[in-house]
Design an enzyme around this catalytic site. Structure first.
Site, PDB file in Angstrom:
ATOM      1  N   HIS A  61      -1.207  -9.312  18.801  1.00 40.63           N
ATOM      2  CA  HIS A  61      -0.862  -9.689  17.433  1.00 40.63           C
ATOM      3  C   HIS A  61      -0.642 -11.194  17.271  1.00 40.63           C
ATOM      4  O   HIS A  61      -0.224 -11.641  16.202  1.00 40.63           O
ATOM      5  CB  HIS A  61       0.338  -8.869  16.957  1.00 40.63           C
ATOM      6  CG  HIS A  61       0.011  -7.407  16.824  1.00 40.63           C
ATOM      7  ND1 HIS A  61       0.942  -6.431  16.602  1.00 40.63           N
ATOM      8  CD2 HIS A  61      -1.191  -6.762  16.888  1.00 40.63           C
ATOM      9  CE1 HIS A  61       0.335  -5.257  16.543  1.00 40.63           C
ATOM     10  NE2 HIS A  61      -0.955  -5.429  16.725  1.00 40.63           N
ATOM     11  N   HIS A  68      -8.591  -0.572  21.156  1.00 39.41           N
ATOM     12  CA  HIS A  68      -8.650   0.837  20.756  1.00 39.41           C
ATOM     13  C   HIS A  68      -9.577   1.647  21.660  1.00 39.41           C
ATOM     14  O   HIS A  68      -9.433   2.855  21.784  1.00 39.41           O
ATOM     15  CB  HIS A  68      -9.083   0.957  19.290  1.00 39.41           C
ATOM     16  CG  HIS A  68      -7.983   0.579  18.351  1.00 39.41           C
ATOM     17  ND1 HIS A  68      -7.815   1.128  17.114  1.00 39.41           N
ATOM     18  CD2 HIS A  68      -6.959  -0.300  18.494  1.00 39.41           C
ATOM     19  CE1 HIS A  68      -6.748   0.593  16.529  1.00 39.41           C
ATOM     20  NE2 HIS A  68      -6.221  -0.288  17.350  1.00 39.41           N
TER      21      HIS A  68
END
Ligand code: HEM
Length: 694
Positions: A246, A83
């Site tokens: 992920h 992020h």
């Protein structure tokens, strides 16, 4: 002792001549080159392996105030790093982890960054231990990179060297903010388009639930390609990053109640979590719930295997959002989930993502290689050219790290002779190959030399350290084809003779900058130091990102002007001095910019503050031109201005500098020298403190 004493304890670096605009002396405290060199020395003395081992211990040390999922914070830190770095957008080079601005508004309160305040708080003991030897920006990148490594993932290296910002103002243009609305409005949040980096202002990329929250995988695939494309990622990098990220961790959405107020809304108790205890199994971050794989703390390609080899059905999870599960699964597989953006990789209308998913599912080594490269790219583009990377740098330089050829062994040329040739040419005979301007009956190339140098240098983006004249890519497509550079190839031809005379010892990029510098000095500007040593690229690759990206619309031009100035890293005073100085010499050319030819000043081959006095004293009226770009003529005189020039008069924050320069020629000359030397040195990562300066 954790690190040696700083070599550069003093903030002042002594230099024989100041390459940054002053006459003689030292680089001032706080100068970016000093700060960078001080930090580089500190970082060079830091044992990064020790920091990494501290981080690995931290990952496994679960704290009661924010318990780690399955006793390991590593996935949480991968998200933190992603992020921080994933805000990078190639449209203007803004974003990325440099500055460590995720700590500040607006980024820290973006919905995407929910609960990352806890990750940064967990990092504090490490930051405190090493202090200024590692910036927040670097530490946040190192944390996720080490986390991947700690879980068995492939890592190429760590590109360090980020300096921390003191506030979040450099992220204001990322939005949500008035500044972003002025230059990059998003009519409907969730469907934002480039130059914004994400489809949703306040997310770093794309809505995980699908476009506007609709779980439609094929449409989501289009958004994923679009938003990762704006980050500069191709299809393979996109799939590798999503499936690699992920491979780890889980999503958090224990109940529909939400995370509670953001730091902006409640700085004392941000994101308390409104489900049960608000932490551990009760955590609410995104509102989705569950892990992607049955081994979320371990690197693998299970994400792709499970995605490819199962059917998936949409349902509403415990957090109240659409997510996907394997129908009728039993045992541990019943707990795994996918987001709509994950399922999108099976439904790409272009049919490309599916093939990559299949490849990565079948070939772990291929996936490892793709992810390692994509992660390194993700975490190093904000640093610009390869030369700026410190730390544990991966070799060789990659295409996303522009690099230039080495300096010729014949360097340096005889600078006094080069300067003398240029000075002579500035007012020398007009050449048939590209005729000179004529002022008061005398041929004059000086304005054209200055314009060429400005166009070459002004591609520089402080935001991601791309562009600038080093490399002289203005000789190649795409730069040479930009309308604003029309006919500058003619000026290059005029300079051909000088280049030929000094051969390899003189690069085109040094020649172009020196020609502009000499033009100013010769016309009455203050003497400027010149720092040779630029080298020439062999093609124009990399410049495509620098294409003027925003076309000003009616009424918004001032905001665009300010935006362009900020991307270059210039202050208003520097910008006014540079543009005013540039428009002091030479003239507009009908052949290039509409049917008006004419100068800004009555003495277009003298370098003084007349541009500013004209701007304030003459009355300018709009004259129509073919190109559509408005131009303005002084009543009763053959003196002209562009619309952008008139903004300097109309905008109060620009105008104070116009007034100052109109009243004080010396102040203008000094400001011009400082701004010009700053601009033309801003891309000299090969010589940050000016050792090659004359
Ligand atoms: C977690 C969305 C790409 C790494 C999450 C979460 C969401 C999400 C909604 C859950 C946050 C929470 O509730 O705790 C997306 C979307 C992506 C994307 C929509 C792009 C289409 C990536 C990439 C990486 C990554 C490229 C890294 C390379 C992670 C990690 C977690 C996570 C490690 C788990 C964090 C934890 O366990 O606490 N992502 N993500 N994601 N994401 Fe992504």
């Amino acid at each position: 002792m954790l690190r040696k004493a700083l070599l550069l304890a003093s903030p002042l670096l002594s230099l024989g001549a100041c390459p940054f605009g002053g006459e003689q002396g030292v680089l001032p405290d706080g100068h970016p080159a000093v700060a960078q060199e001080t930090y580089a020395a500190a970082l060079g003395d830091l044992d990064l392996d020790l920091v990494r081992s501290d981080l690995k211990a931290l990952f496994l040390n679960s704290q009661d105030h924010w318990p780690a999922d399955l006793g390991n914070y590593a996935p949480f830190f991968v998200r933190l790093t992603w992020h921080c770095t994933g805000t990078y957008r190639s449209s203007d080079g803004r974003g990325g982890c440099e500055g460590g601005r995720q700590r500040f508004e607006p980024e820290r309160s973006w919905a995407d960054n929910t609960n990352l305040d806890k990750a940064r708080a967990l990092l504090w003991p490490v930051k405190a231990r090493y202090g200024d030897a590692i910036s927040w920006g670097d530490l946040m990148v190192l944390a996720g990179t080490t986390a991947i490594e700690s879980m068995g993932g492939p890592v190429l290296g760590f590109c360090a060297g980020r300096l921390d910002d003191k506030d979040g103002s450099e992220s204001i243009e990322l939005g949500p903010s008035e500044e972003q609305e002025a230059v990059a409005p998003c009519v409907l949040n969730g469907t934002c388009v480039s130059p914004l980096g994400s489809t949703t202002v306040g997310l770093i990329y794309v809505n995980p639930e699908g476009p506007m929250g609709n779980p439609i995988p094929a449409e989501s695939a289009l958004q994923v390609r679009d938003s990762f494309g704006r980050m500069g990622m191709n299809d393979s990098e996109t799939v590798a990053l999503i499936g690699g990220g992920h491979a780890f961790g889980k999503v958090h959405g224990a109940c529909p109640a939400g995370a509670g107020p953001s730091p902006k809304e409640d700085p004392l108790n941000p994101y308390p979590g409104l489900c049960g205890t608000g932490k551990g199994k009760d955590t609410f971050t995104s509102g989705f719930e569950g892990p992607w794989t049955t081994t979320p703390n371990q690197w693998s390609n299970l994400y792709f295997n499970d995605l490819f080899n199962n059917d998936w059905e949409v349902h509403v999870g415990p957090g109240g959002h659409h997510q996907w599960r394997i129908p009728n699964a039993t045992g541990p597989m019943a707990g795994i989930m996918r987001l709509t953006t994950d399922i999108a990789l099976l439904h790409d209308p272009a049919g490309i993502y599916q093939k990559i998913v299949k490849e990565f599912a079948a070939d772990q080594a291929k996936f490892d290689n793709a992810f390692a490269h994509a992660w390194y790219k993700l975490t190093s583009r904000d640093m610009g050219p390869a030369l700026r990377c410190l730390g544990q740098v991966a070799a060789p330089p990659f295409p996303w790290h522009p690099s230039l050829p080495a300096r010729s062994s014949e360097f340096p040329p005889a600078w006094p002779q080069v300067k003398a040739s240029l000075k002579e040419m500035a007012r020398g005979y007009s050449k048939p190959i590209f005729p000179a301007d004529v002022f008061s009956g005398q041929s004059y190339y000086g304005g054209l030399f200055l314009q060429l140098a400005w166009r070459c240098a002004s591609t520089f983006r402080q935001t991601d350290y791309r562009g600038g004249c080093n490399g002289a890519r203005i000789r190649f497509s795409p730069e040479k084809d930009w309308p604003a550079n029309a006919e500058l190839d003619g000026v290059l031809k005029v300079l051909d003779g000088v280049k030929a005379r000094f051969g390899e010892a003189l690069s085109w990029s040094d020649l172009i900058i020196l020609a502009g510098t000499v033009a100013v000095e010769e016309a009455g500007g203050l003497p400027m130091s010149f720092c040779g040593g630029r080298t020439d690229a062999t093609d124009g690759s990399g410049s495509e990102l620098l294409t003027p990206r925003l076309s000003p619309g009616p009424g918004t031009d001032l905001a665009f002007l300010v935006d362009g100035m900020k991307v270059m890293g210039l202050t208003r005073r520097e910008f006014v001095a540079l543009v005013g100085g540039g428009h002091t010499l030479g003239q507009m050319h009908a052949s290039r910019s509409g049917f008006i030819s004419g100068p800004w000043t009555s003495s277009p081959s003298r370098f003084n503050n007349e541009y500013f006095t004209n701007l304030l004293t003459e009355v300018y009226q709009e004259v129509s031109v073919q190109s559509g770009e408005k131009k303005y003529k002084a009543v009763g005189k053959q003196l002209f201005m562009l619309k952008t020039d008139l903004f300097f008069k109309a905008d109060p924050e620009f105008r104070i500098h116009v007034e100052e320069f109109a009243l004080d020629n010396q102040a203008f000359l000094e400001s011009y020298r400082a701004a010009w030397t700053k601009l033309v040195r801003s891309d000299r990562f090969d010589d940050p403190t000016g050792k090659l300066c004359e």
